[in-house]
Scaffold this motif. Structure first.
Motif, mmCIF file in Angstrom:
data_model
loop_
_atom_site.group_PDB
_atom_site.id
_atom_site.type_symbol
_atom_site.label_atom_id
_atom_site.label_comp_id
_atom_site.label_asym_id
_atom_site.label_seq_id
_atom_site.Cartn_x
_atom_site.Cartn_y
_atom_site.Cartn_z
ATOM 1 N N GLU A 1 32.624 -10.111 -13.541
ATOM 2 C CA GLU A 1 33.638 -9.062 -13.204
ATOM 3 C C GLU A 1 33.187 -7.542 -13.390
ATOM 4 O O GLU A 1 33.681 -6.680 -13.000
ATOM 5 N N PHE A 2 32.329 -7.601 -14.599
ATOM 6 C CA PHE A 2 31.963 -6.311 -15.149
ATOM 7 C C PHE A 2 30.848 -5.539 -14.514
ATOM 8 O O PHE A 2 30.473 -4.645 -14.901
ATOM 9 N N SER A 3 29.990 -6.430 -13.724
ATOM 10 C CA SER A 3 28.769 -5.963 -13.199
ATOM 11 C C SER A 3 28.811 -5.144 -11.952
ATOM 12 O O SER A 3 29.650 -5.520 -11.052
ATOM 13 N N LYS A 4 28.205 -4.038 -11.784
ATOM 14 C CA LYS A 4 28.340 -3.100 -10.586
ATOM 15 C C LYS A 4 27.005 -3.758 -9.584
ATOM 16 O O LYS A 4 27.118 -3.380 -8.583
ATOM 17 N N ALA A 5 26.236 -4.604 -10.133
ATOM 18 C CA ALA A 5 25.080 -4.908 -9.169
ATOM 19 C C ALA A 5 25.026 -6.493 -9.292
ATOM 20 O O ALA A 5 25.502 -7.253 -10.040
ATOM 21 N N PRO A 6 24.113 -6.928 -8.333
ATOM 22 C CA PRO A 6 23.762 -8.524 -8.490
ATOM 23 C C PRO A 6 22.965 -8.894 -9.796
ATOM 24 O O PRO A 6 22.424 -7.980 -10.287
ATOM 25 N N ILE A 7 23.505 -10.032 -9.993
ATOM 26 C CA ILE A 7 23.011 -10.697 -11.427
ATOM 27 C C ILE A 7 22.157 -11.599 -11.310
ATOM 28 O O ILE A 7 22.399 -12.711 -10.652
ATOM 29 N N LEU A 8 20.876 -11.492 -11.821
ATOM 30 C CA LEU A 8 19.920 -12.464 -11.967
ATOM 31 C C LEU A 8 19.788 -12.962 -13.226
ATOM 32 O O LEU A 8 19.541 -12.451 -14.230
ATOM 33 N N THR A 9 20.312 -14.370 -13.690
ATOM 34 C CA THR A 9 20.572 -15.064 -14.756
ATOM 35 C C THR A 9 19.354 -15.917 -14.958
ATOM 36 O O THR A 9 19.199 -16.743 -14.416
ATOM 37 N N LEU A 10 18.513 -15.724 -16.144
ATOM 38 C CA LEU A 10 17.375 -16.616 -16.599
ATOM 39 C C LEU A 10 17.921 -17.380 -17.710
ATOM 40 O O LEU A 10 18.318 -16.832 -18.655
ATOM 41 N N ILE A 11 17.983 -18.594 -17.792
ATOM 42 C CA ILE A 11 18.458 -19.490 -18.814
ATOM 43 C C ILE A 11 17.512 -20.211 -19.806
ATOM 44 O O ILE A 11 16.662 -20.884 -19.034
ATOM 45 N N VAL A 12 17.359 -20.155 -21.012
ATOM 46 C CA VAL A 12 16.577 -21.041 -21.768
ATOM 47 C C VAL A 12 17.742 -21.917 -22.715
ATOM 48 O O VAL A 12 18.593 -21.446 -23.209
ATOM 49 N N SER A 13 17.773 -23.224 -22.207
ATOM 50 C CA SER A 13 19.110 -24.039 -22.543
ATOM 51 C C SER A 13 18.786 -24.764 -23.780
ATOM 52 O O SER A 13 17.726 -25.498 -23.889
ATOM 53 N N ASP A 14 19.811 -24.928 -24.755
ATOM 54 C CA ASP A 14 19.645 -25.465 -25.746
ATOM 55 C C ASP A 14 20.759 -26.730 -25.821
ATOM 56 O O ASP A 14 20.998 -27.512 -26.842
ATOM 57 N N VAL A 15 21.183 -26.873 -24.740
ATOM 58 C CA VAL A 15 22.122 -27.837 -24.290
ATOM 59 C C VAL A 15 21.411 -29.233 -23.869
ATOM 60 O O VAL A 15 21.122 -29.219 -22.635
ATOM 61 N N PRO A 16 21.491 -30.366 -24.610
ATOM 62 C CA PRO A 16 21.028 -31.762 -24.184
ATOM 63 C C PRO A 16 21.889 -32.003 -22.982
ATOM 64 O O PRO A 16 23.076 -32.090 -22.715
ATOM 65 N N GLY A 17 21.028 -32.424 -21.962
ATOM 66 C CA GLY A 17 21.603 -32.884 -20.538
ATOM 67 C C GLY A 17 21.972 -31.891 -19.648
ATOM 68 O O GLY A 17 22.316 -32.302 -18.292
ATOM 69 N N GLY A 18 21.579 -30.751 -19.723
ATOM 70 C CA GLY A 18 21.326 -29.717 -18.630
ATOM 71 C C GLY A 18 22.340 -29.259 -18.167
ATOM 72 O O GLY A 18 22.352 -28.781 -16.963
ATOM 73 N N ASP A 19 23.490 -29.215 -18.771
ATOM 74 C CA ASP A 19 24.747 -28.651 -18.267
ATOM 75 C C ASP A 19 24.690 -27.132 -18.408
ATOM 76 O O ASP A 19 24.985 -26.469 -19.365
ATOM 77 N N LEU A 20 24.364 -26.307 -17.415
ATOM 78 C CA LEU A 20 23.905 -24.805 -17.538
ATOM 79 C C LEU A 20 25.201 -23.788 -17.811
ATOM 80 O O LEU A 20 25.189 -23.122 -18.806
ATOM 81 N N SER A 21 26.387 -24.518 -17.517
ATOM 82 C CA SER A 21 27.613 -23.797 -17.873
ATOM 83 C C SER A 21 28.165 -24.020 -19.270
ATOM 84 O O SER A 21 28.883 -23.240 -19.603
ATOM 85 N N ALA A 22 27.283 -24.638 -19.914
ATOM 86 C CA ALA A 22 27.679 -24.906 -21.419
ATOM 87 C C ALA A 22 26.828 -23.965 -22.191
ATOM 88 O O ALA A 22 27.137 -23.667 -23.432
ATOM 89 N N VAL A 23 25.636 -23.536 -21.830
ATOM 90 C CA VAL A 23 24.675 -22.487 -22.426
ATOM 91 C C VAL A 23 25.651 -21.347 -22.779
ATOM 92 O O VAL A 23 25.854 -20.536 -21.696
ATOM 93 N N GLY A 24 25.824 -21.046 -24.020
ATOM 94 C CA GLY A 24 26.480 -19.736 -24.271
ATOM 95 C C GLY A 24 27.773 -19.429 -23.718
ATOM 96 O O GLY A 24 28.163 -18.342 -23.344
ATOM 97 N N SER A 25 28.406 -20.638 -23.168
ATOM 98 C CA SER A 25 29.812 -20.621 -22.580
ATOM 99 C C SER A 25 29.791 -20.027 -21.360
ATOM 100 O O SER A 25 30.591 -19.287 -20.742
ATOM 101 N N GLY A 26 28.487 -19.939 -20.888
ATOM 102 C CA GLY A 26 28.227 -19.658 -19.251
ATOM 103 C C GLY A 26 28.895 -18.353 -18.953
ATOM 104 O O GLY A 26 29.755 -18.358 -18.054
#
Lengths: 399, 399
Positions: free
Chosen positions: A170-195
């Protein structure tokens, strides 16, 4: 350095992983065939891997600006961007300061593509919330002590924040390209850094249920809903334990990937790795030669004092105490923290084999001082801080 | 009854196992091609499997006499032999009484072949020692609380007894044919019931070291040496978890035997079985369809109150809490105690699959009341006491 260790560190390196997946052209960035045009790119990097992730873009993009939020004590400087140190795993006033800086940056700066570099630890390193800091800190402490699972704690945290659970978008003026290095076993991306930039399926009601379950219902008044949909936000998993194990599979003999979600008691995991080897050598189990691969985050429950140790140290001691020695049994166990730091030691982990003998092993087991033992027999591995975190990797060679 | 459960009970049945391995002729018994002549056979059976083992010989041998020592509350009677109830896992005065009866029998009776039927639990069920009962009981309590491994406790026990560590052989007038149903993961026969008729490699010095290590050195004065060689004593393993897993391997789809020595925390083992399934369904790990087979004795550490539960109940709850549900993921986990009794419940274990949903699962996990949950969803297995003990069997079908 041992060849397998070197490979694990290479496969866990976010800079290398980005290099394999992200193409940077003069006015666009391409990820897995998706094109992201830019003229004024900005980066925000937060988490244990933020230094190497940011460095990749700083090296490749002529004009770029941004913020890089690192764990306290990283003592890192980077050109073109501002580096902020914050704290993790606990939320502190530095976390609030970092969050405020990010919002200020997104509001005031001029950019037409926001490259958001997310890795484990971001949840604590960066916070922006209507809940007063002291109250949020108390809630966090009580949550961690409540015995709730990490997943449940994350659901509550997301609904107490203005930037978790997709709300950062909600705070970004531009499109956001998010690249994720995940430490969450089981691949739930929304859990990395609380998404911060991913849609969140959990709800305020879920968070209320969890708070009530552990007697913290009084804090429900602070809960706000997360975003079920996000626009203009594109998320890509760049690196996780599965990717590391897949690459390891191609370079070891007769690979068997057992699990990328190792959990529970670390010492028990070491005992059971020994049981697997013993069963193989009573020609009943897996047929040697093979290389068992696993990854994840087993834990150590400490009651009372502890010496110098860590989860991987306890995996190795559990293994050494129960594995059967026999003149023609060859085995080698690697237990490595990809972030370079295991427990309260300066080591990433250890390598043990059929020749590793630890006298009075029970003492080191009960006093949780695994690395004091492994130091003595010269089986520790020191990599220093690696600026990545894709959990722990276990390689068990049985020949 | 479920087909897999039936098979596990059949493969764990000592009567059936003896029937497959022991040939009884008019004047000789043949085991694995070894001939044991007799005219006046006697049997001594001690351990959790003693009823079925004794019954086999009582059914097949016209004239036989002997003693059968069973856990208290077995309420069993058998023709031709005397049945004695004693206690286990704790040593009591009944254990001393049973030991004295055995020695009296061996000294006074007329026999030319002693058939010694040994199974898990014998170590406590039968004791004969110069150490006064009260002192031996105190030593045992302190040993169990000391945190020593089962193996170390056994080494001390053997050196405090007149009938453990091969010393029972000194009391027999005739050759001893020992047939063993083992509950010891890893196949060390001399650890079953503290090996009354097997040579023992551990020494008084080993026992002294162990006692000193946990501050019980004062009891070293009671230590006596065990037998390093035994004569006229022939030992055969009739049944253990490896034999059960081998037979199971032949009747399930795409079998993978992982380990017959599962140890450590039961809940963690359930978590890691879930991790193996989740990794398979992220097409990284073992390729479905497969059936993972394992056996052993994970444990449950109880601090404070506990509800109705057991190790296999905790394995199932750990599995259910962490396994990922997905419309096309099929999985079924069997967790069974072959002796029919898991923990403080009346159940042998449980069967759970992708349709098993336990509400508020954390409550049952933290209160160690796994069977209260599994009863509610109808997933418990009740076999009653099975008169055998070859540990616990885990079968994980992933399709």
């Amino acid at each position: 350095m041992d060849k397998i260790i070197e490979k694990i560190l290479t496969f866990s390196d976010p800079y290398i992983a980005l290099d394999e997946r992200v193409v940077i052209k003069k006015n666009e960035i391409i990820v897995d065939g998706n094109h992201f045009p830019y003229t004024k790119p900005a980066i925000i990097a937060v988490g244990k891997a933020s230094y190497k992730m940011a460095k990749f873009f700083i090296d490749k993009l002529k004009d770029v600006k941004g913020l890089v939020i690192l764990p306290k004590g990283s003592y890192i400087s980077l050109p073109k961007v501002e580096v902020i140190e914050s704290t993790h795993p606990d939320i502190s006033e530095l976390s609030f300061k970092a969050g405020t800086e990010v919002i200020k940056f997104l509001k005031n700066e001029d950019y037409d593509l926001l490259i958001f570099l997310l890795s484990g630890g971001a949840s604590a390193l960066m916070e922006y919330s209507n809940v007063p800091y002291e109250i949020l800190r108390d809630i966090n402490e009580k949550l961690v002590k409540s015995g709730l699972s990490v997943n449940e704690i994350n659901i509550v945290r997301k609904h107490l924040s203005l930037i978790k659970g997709g709300k950062l978008t909600e705070f970004s003026k531009a499109p956001i390209l998010t690249l994720i290095v995940s430490d969450v076993p089981g691949g739930d991306l929304s859990a990395v850094g609380s998404g911060p930039t991913l849609p969140d399926s959990s709800t305020v009601d879920d968070a209320k249920l969890i708070l009530n379950k552990v007697g913290l219902g009084e804090y429900s008044k602070y809960l706000i809903e997360t975003k079920k949909e996000v626009h203009n936000s594109f998320n890509f998993l760049i690196l996780d334990i599965n990717i590391v194990l897949r690459k390891l599979r191609d370079i070891v003999q007769n690979p068997i990937i057992l699990s990328s979600e190792i959990r529970g008691d670390a010492y028990s995991f070491g005992q059971n790795l020994a049981g697997i080897v013993n069963t193989s050598f009573s020609n009943l189990g897996l047929k040697p030669p093979y290389t068992l691969l696993a990854g994840g985050e087993p834990d150590v429950k400490i009651e009372g004092k502890a010496g110098k140790g860590g989860r991987n140290g306890e995996v190795c001691l559990g293994f050494l105490k129960w594995v059967k020695r026999n003149s023609n049994h060859r085995f080698k166990l690697y237990a490595i923290a990809t972030d370079g730091i295991d427990g309260n030691s300066e080591y990433a982990g250890c390598i043990v084999d059929e020749n590793t003998i630890v006298d009075n092993i029970e003492y080191y087991i009960y006093s949780h001082s695994s690395y004091e033992a492994l130091e003595k027999v010269g089986r520790v591995i020191k990599t220093g801080y690696t600026f990545t975190n894709v959990n722990n990797v276990y390689v068990l060679e049985v020949t």
